[in-house]
Design a protein around this motif. Sequence first.
Motif, PDB file in Angstrom:
ATOM      1  N   ASN A  88     -17.307  19.172  13.947  1.00 37.82           N
ATOM      2  CA  ASN A  88     -17.610  18.676  15.505  1.00 37.82           C
ATOM      3  C   ASN A  88     -16.709  18.796  16.367  1.00 37.82           C
ATOM      4  O   ASN A  88     -15.968  17.920  16.261  1.00 37.82           O
ATOM      5  CB  ASN A  88     -19.330  18.261  15.504  1.00 37.82           C
ATOM      6  N   SER A  89     -17.464  19.407  17.407  1.00 34.90           N
ATOM      7  CA  SER A  89     -16.482  19.582  18.500  1.00 34.90           C
ATOM      8  C   SER A  89     -14.954  20.071  18.245  1.00 34.90           C
ATOM      9  O   SER A  89     -14.737  19.178  18.906  1.00 34.90           O
ATOM     10  CB  SER A  89     -16.836  18.389  19.763  1.00 34.90           C
ATOM     11  N   LEU A  90     -14.640  21.016  17.308  1.00 35.46           N
ATOM     12  CA  LEU A  90     -13.517  21.312  16.951  1.00 35.46           C
ATOM     13  C   LEU A  90     -13.079  21.936  18.196  1.00 35.46           C
ATOM     14  O   LEU A  90     -13.227  22.104  19.356  1.00 35.46           O
ATOM     15  CB  LEU A  90     -13.716  22.786  16.233  1.00 35.46           C
ATOM     16  N   LYS A  91     -11.153  21.172  18.085  1.00 39.97           N
ATOM     17  CA  LYS A  91     -10.626  21.620  19.327  1.00 39.97           C
ATOM     18  C   LYS A  91      -9.281  21.953  18.321  1.00 39.97           C
ATOM     19  O   LYS A  91      -9.514  22.193  17.172  1.00 39.97           O
ATOM     20  CB  LYS A  91      -9.869  20.637  19.767  1.00 39.97           C
ATOM     21  N   PRO A  92      -8.568  22.942  19.764  1.00 41.89           N
ATOM     22  CA  PRO A  92      -7.450  23.615  19.092  1.00 41.89           C
ATOM     23  C   PRO A  92      -5.949  22.846  18.499  1.00 41.89           C
ATOM     24  O   PRO A  92      -5.696  23.105  17.275  1.00 41.89           O
ATOM     25  CB  PRO A  92      -6.867  24.289  20.271  1.00 41.89           C
ATOM     26  N   GLU A  93      -6.678  21.805  18.755  1.00 37.55           N
ATOM     27  CA  GLU A  93      -5.529  20.088  17.972  1.00 37.55           C
ATOM     28  C   GLU A  93      -6.145  20.038  16.108  1.00 37.55           C
ATOM     29  O   GLU A  93      -5.374  19.753  15.944  1.00 37.55           O
ATOM     30  CB  GLU A  93      -5.330  19.332  18.527  1.00 37.55           C
ATOM     31  N   ASP A  94      -7.361  20.682  16.108  1.00 39.97           N
ATOM     32  CA  ASP A  94      -7.959  20.353  14.939  1.00 39.97           C
ATOM     33  C   ASP A  94      -7.115  21.832  14.116  1.00 39.97           C
ATOM     34  O   ASP A  94      -7.397  21.362  12.657  1.00 39.97           O
ATOM     35  CB  ASP A  94      -9.345  19.901  15.091  1.00 39.97           C
ATOM     36  N   THR A  95      -6.728  22.274  14.164  1.00 34.22           N
ATOM     37  CA  THR A  95      -5.740  23.697  13.798  1.00 34.22           C
ATOM     38  C   THR A  95      -5.429  23.096  12.789  1.00 34.22           C
ATOM     39  O   THR A  95      -3.900  21.929  12.558  1.00 34.22           O
ATOM     40  CB  THR A  95      -5.411  24.305  14.431  1.00 34.22           C
ATOM     41  N   ALA A  96      -5.493  23.185  11.303  1.00 39.36           N
ATOM     42  CA  ALA A  96      -4.415  22.454  10.000  1.00 39.36           C
ATOM     43  C   ALA A  96      -5.240  23.219   8.454  1.00 39.36           C
ATOM     44  O   ALA A  96      -6.066  24.010   8.750  1.00 39.36           O
ATOM     45  CB  ALA A  96      -4.407  20.706  10.376  1.00 39.36           C
ATOM     46  N   VAL A  97      -4.266  22.435   7.471  1.00 35.70           N
ATOM     47  CA  VAL A  97      -4.928  22.860   6.416  1.00 35.70           C
ATOM     48  C   VAL A  97      -5.832  21.840   5.793  1.00 35.70           C
ATOM     49  O   VAL A  97      -5.263  20.790   6.256  1.00 35.70           O
ATOM     50  CB  VAL A  97      -3.552  23.278   5.372  1.00 35.70           C
ATOM     51  N   VAL A 135     -12.691  28.868  13.849  1.00 35.99           N
ATOM     52  CA  VAL A 135     -13.917  29.057  15.186  1.00 35.99           C
ATOM     53  C   VAL A 135     -13.104  29.036  15.825  1.00 35.99           C
ATOM     54  O   VAL A 135     -12.034  28.846  16.331  1.00 35.99           O
ATOM     55  CB  VAL A 135     -14.635  28.112  14.356  1.00 35.99           C
ATOM     56  N   GLN A 136     -14.596  29.316  17.219  1.00 38.91           N
ATOM     57  CA  GLN A 136     -14.407  28.471  18.769  1.00 38.91           C
ATOM     58  C   GLN A 136     -13.941  27.112  19.238  1.00 38.91           C
ATOM     59  O   GLN A 136     -14.669  26.483  18.278  1.00 38.91           O
ATOM     60  CB  GLN A 136     -14.670  29.293  19.836  1.00 38.91           C
ATOM     61  N   ALA A 137     -13.109  26.579  19.458  1.00 40.56           N
ATOM     62  CA  ALA A 137     -13.269  25.463  20.423  1.00 40.56           C
ATOM     63  C   ALA A 137     -14.559  25.151  20.866  1.00 40.56           C
ATOM     64  O   ALA A 137     -15.421  26.026  21.224  1.00 40.56           O
ATOM     65  CB  ALA A 137     -12.630  25.515  21.629  1.00 40.56           C
ATOM     66  N   GLY A 138     -14.920  23.792  20.482  1.00 39.36           N
ATOM     67  CA  GLY A 138     -16.628  23.586  20.717  1.00 39.36           C
ATOM     68  C   GLY A 138     -17.171  24.214  19.845  1.00 39.36           C
ATOM     69  O   GLY A 138     -18.662  23.540  19.875  1.00 39.36           O
TER      70      GLY A 138
END
Length: 118
Positions: A83-92, A12-15
């Motif tokens: 919601n409001s996903l950020k690149p820092e949320d990238t994880a398993v 997904v894209q940021a945000g």
Amino acid sequence: QVQLVESGGGLVQAGGSLRVSCAASGRVFKIDATGWYRQAPGNQRELIANVSSGGVTHYADSVKGRFTVSRDNAKNTVYLQMNSLKPEDTAVYYCNVKTDDSPPDYYWGQGTQVTVSS
């Protein structure tokens, strides 16, 4: 046997937003609590959200206000709305359930990859 299967991950894209789910299959058991964890490469697995059998929820500061956990006991499924996903949320992302047994049993899912692009 009890199996936990996470699904709903992806790119997904940021945000943007993403909803991941954790479905339990196998024997029926009493769940005391359900937690969502995540693990990024090189990092330890961290607890980001959990919900008790009474519906009380807690969130890590890093996701508070953005993530929401919910349960559908009829479907033996727990959800994590992100919601409001950020690149820092990238994880398993992993789900974990704690049974209402003495001693309690713990079950882990296999995880679902969430990747947030800039």
